[in-house]
Design a protein around this motif. Structure first.
Motif, mmCIF file in Angstrom:
data_model
loop_
_atom_site.group_PDB
_atom_site.id
_atom_site.type_symbol
_atom_site.label_atom_id
_atom_site.label_comp_id
_atom_site.label_asym_id
_atom_site.label_seq_id
_atom_site.Cartn_x
_atom_site.Cartn_y
_atom_site.Cartn_z
ATOM 1 N N GLY A 33 0.781 -1.234 0.000
ATOM 2 C CA GLY A 33 0.000 0.000 0.000
ATOM 3 C C GLY A 33 0.805 1.272 0.000
ATOM 4 N N ALA A 34 2.140 1.179 -0.058
ATOM 5 C CA ALA A 34 2.970 2.384 0.032
ATOM 6 C C ALA A 34 2.727 3.344 -1.131
ATOM 7 N N SER A 35 2.309 2.818 -2.270
ATOM 8 C CA SER A 35 2.078 3.668 -3.447
ATOM 9 C C SER A 35 0.663 4.255 -3.471
ATOM 10 N N LEU A 36 -0.178 3.850 -2.520
ATOM 11 C CA LEU A 36 -1.556 4.339 -2.486
ATOM 12 C C LEU A 36 -1.623 5.692 -1.786
ATOM 13 N N LEU A 37 -2.635 6.471 -2.155
ATOM 14 C CA LEU A 37 -2.778 7.807 -1.592
ATOM 15 C C LEU A 37 -3.205 7.742 -0.129
ATOM 16 N N GLU A 38 -2.653 8.649 0.664
ATOM 17 C CA GLU A 38 -3.066 8.774 2.063
ATOM 18 C C GLU A 38 -4.470 9.359 2.112
ATOM 19 N N CYS A 39 -5.267 8.881 3.055
ATOM 20 C CA CYS A 39 -6.638 9.375 3.176
ATOM 21 C C CYS A 39 -6.737 10.381 4.313
ATOM 22 N N GLU A 40 -7.843 11.123 4.324
ATOM 23 C CA GLU A 40 -8.110 12.054 5.409
ATOM 24 C C GLU A 40 -8.913 11.334 6.498
ATOM 25 N N LEU A 41 -8.362 11.281 7.694
ATOM 26 C CA LEU A 41 -9.049 10.670 8.825
ATOM 27 C C LEU A 41 -9.304 11.739 9.874
ATOM 28 N N ASP A 42 -10.490 11.686 10.500
ATOM 29 C CA ASP A 42 -10.716 12.617 11.597
ATOM 30 C C ASP A 42 -9.979 12.118 12.842
ATOM 31 N N ALA A 43 -9.993 12.883 13.913
ATOM 32 C CA ALA A 43 -9.198 12.564 15.101
ATOM 33 C C ALA A 43 -9.600 11.222 15.708
ATOM 34 N N VAL A 44 -10.895 10.944 15.735
ATOM 35 C CA VAL A 44 -11.372 9.686 16.315
ATOM 36 C C VAL A 44 -10.922 8.505 15.468
ATOM 37 N N GLN A 45 -11.070 8.632 14.153
ATOM 38 C CA GLN A 45 -10.640 7.563 13.251
ATOM 39 C C GLN A 45 -9.138 7.328 13.359
ATOM 40 N N ARG A 46 -8.382 8.410 13.423
ATOM 41 C CA ARG A 46 -6.922 8.288 13.491
ATOM 42 C C ARG A 46 -6.496 7.545 14.759
ATOM 43 N N ARG A 47 -7.085 7.907 15.898
ATOM 44 C CA ARG A 47 -6.758 7.216 17.146
ATOM 45 C C ARG A 47 -7.124 5.736 17.062
ATOM 46 N N HIS A 48 -8.242 5.461 16.432
ATOM 47 C CA HIS A 48 -8.695 4.072 16.304
ATOM 48 C C HIS A 48 -7.735 3.267 15.436
ATOM 49 N N VAL A 49 -7.338 3.825 14.299
ATOM 50 C CA VAL A 49 -6.422 3.116 13.394
ATOM 51 C C VAL A 49 -5.066 2.929 14.061
ATOM 52 N N ILE A 50 -4.582 3.954 14.760
ATOM 53 C CA ILE A 50 -3.310 3.822 15.485
ATOM 54 C C ILE A 50 -3.411 2.698 16.506
ATOM 55 N N GLY A 51 -4.513 2.638 17.228
ATOM 56 C CA GLY A 51 -4.699 1.570 18.214
ATOM 57 C C GLY A 51 -4.684 0.202 17.571
ATOM 58 N N LEU A 52 -5.374 0.054 16.449
ATOM 59 C CA LEU A 52 -5.399 -1.236 15.759
ATOM 60 C C LEU A 52 -4.016 -1.620 15.239
ATOM 61 N N MET A 53 -3.312 -0.659 14.654
ATOM 62 C CA MET A 53 -1.984 -0.965 14.119
ATOM 63 C C MET A 53 -0.981 -1.212 15.243
ATOM 64 N N ARG A 54 -1.184 -0.566 16.395
ATOM 65 C CA ARG A 54 -0.324 -0.850 17.546
ATOM 66 C C ARG A 54 -0.551 -2.282 18.029
ATOM 67 N N VAL A 55 -1.810 -2.718 18.033
ATOM 68 C CA VAL A 55 -2.114 -4.105 18.377
ATOM 69 C C VAL A 55 -1.413 -5.057 17.413
ATOM 70 N N ASN A 56 -1.459 -4.741 16.126
ATOM 71 C CA ASN A 56 -0.815 -5.604 15.130
ATOM 72 C C ASN A 56 0.704 -5.610 15.288
ATOM 73 N N HIS A 57 1.274 -4.453 15.584
ATOM 74 C CA HIS A 57 2.723 -4.393 15.808
ATOM 75 C C HIS A 57 3.096 -5.214 17.036
ATOM 76 N N CYS A 58 2.316 -5.081 18.092
ATOM 77 C CA CYS A 58 2.541 -5.854 19.315
ATOM 78 C C CYS A 58 2.454 -7.349 19.016
ATOM 79 N N GLY A 59 1.473 -7.733 18.191
ATOM 80 C CA GLY A 59 1.342 -9.136 17.812
ATOM 81 C C GLY A 59 2.559 -9.650 17.078
ATOM 82 N N GLU A 60 3.161 -8.797 16.275
ATOM 83 C CA GLU A 60 4.356 -9.205 15.539
ATOM 84 C C GLU A 60 5.578 -9.291 16.448
ATOM 85 N N VAL A 61 5.642 -8.424 17.459
ATOM 86 C CA VAL A 61 6.697 -8.555 18.476
ATOM 87 C C VAL A 61 6.568 -9.909 19.163
ATOM 88 N N CYS A 62 5.333 -10.248 19.531
ATOM 89 C CA CYS A 62 5.091 -11.535 20.185
ATOM 90 C C CYS A 62 5.422 -12.703 19.258
#
Length: 211
Positions: A33-62
């Protein structure tokens, strides 16, 4: 049965832990997805996506720790090699999720140190039980991760195509890891063990989403 472990191997494991926890991860493959355009997220959406991706990163550490622990105590050379190849793929997942979190202005989990060493201990214990149970634990872990990533694809904002591309490729890789475990002779884990794994994972993901 006591499994001999050389000092050199222990040093390599310690070095791998430091690389996972203290150094930026690198990917050999292009970031999905690096070549795909960045989307506009509101503050709530951004926090939610960060939380989900943090969970995924944590899962990969594990996952990185789990694979390394399993490889350390596995008795079969071919299985050890397969586990280390899979661990290398998990490093790519670390790089992808780490980069996406940074793009969104977030941070990774503050508890990664604890996640790593807890998972490493589980991996060592699984490997010590014998390769069929070792691989069974791996296969079940990957099936649960696949289901977890399916869930993220359902709740990630549709317009966030960059995050969705990363999660989708991770999901495909995890399916491949589960098939690899079955190919090498994974045993089916007892139902209570599978339920316990789901319960622990639910607690961990809930914590990692916020911390």
């Amino acid at each position: 049965m006591v499994i001999p472990v050389s000092i050199d191997l222990l040093i390599l494991q310690f070095d791998r832990a430091l690389q996972t926890l203290a150094a930026p991860a690198r990917s050999r493959r292009p970031v999905p997805g690096a070549s795909l355009l960045e989307c506009e997220l509101d503050a709530v959406q951004r926090r939610h996506v960060i939380g989900l991706m943090r969970v995924n990163h944590c899962g990969e550490v594990c996952a990185q720790a789990l694979y390394q622990g399993q490889a350390l105590t596995s008795r079969d050379r071919e299985v050890r090699c397969a586990l280390r190849i899979a661990a290398d793929e998990e490093v790519e997942h670390l790089a992808w999720t780490e980069r996406r979190i940074a793009e969104l202005g977030g941070r990774t989990s503050l508890l990664n140190f604890a996640w790593y060493f807890g998972s490493f201990t589980l991996g060592v214990a699984a490997g010590a039980l014998g390769d069929k149970w070792n691989l069974g634990f791996l296969a079940e872990t990957e099936r649960q991760v696949e289901a977890h990533l399916d869930g993220h694809l359902r709740i990630l904002p549709v317009e966030d195509v960059r995050s969705r591309a990363i999660v989708d490729q991770m999901r495909l890789d995890e399916i491949g890891h589960a098939k690899m475990a079955v190919h090498y002779g994974a045993a089916e884990l007892p139902l209570p063990v599978r339920f316990s794994m789901r319960a622990v994972a639910k607690v961990m993901t809930g914590i990692a989403y916020r911390i």
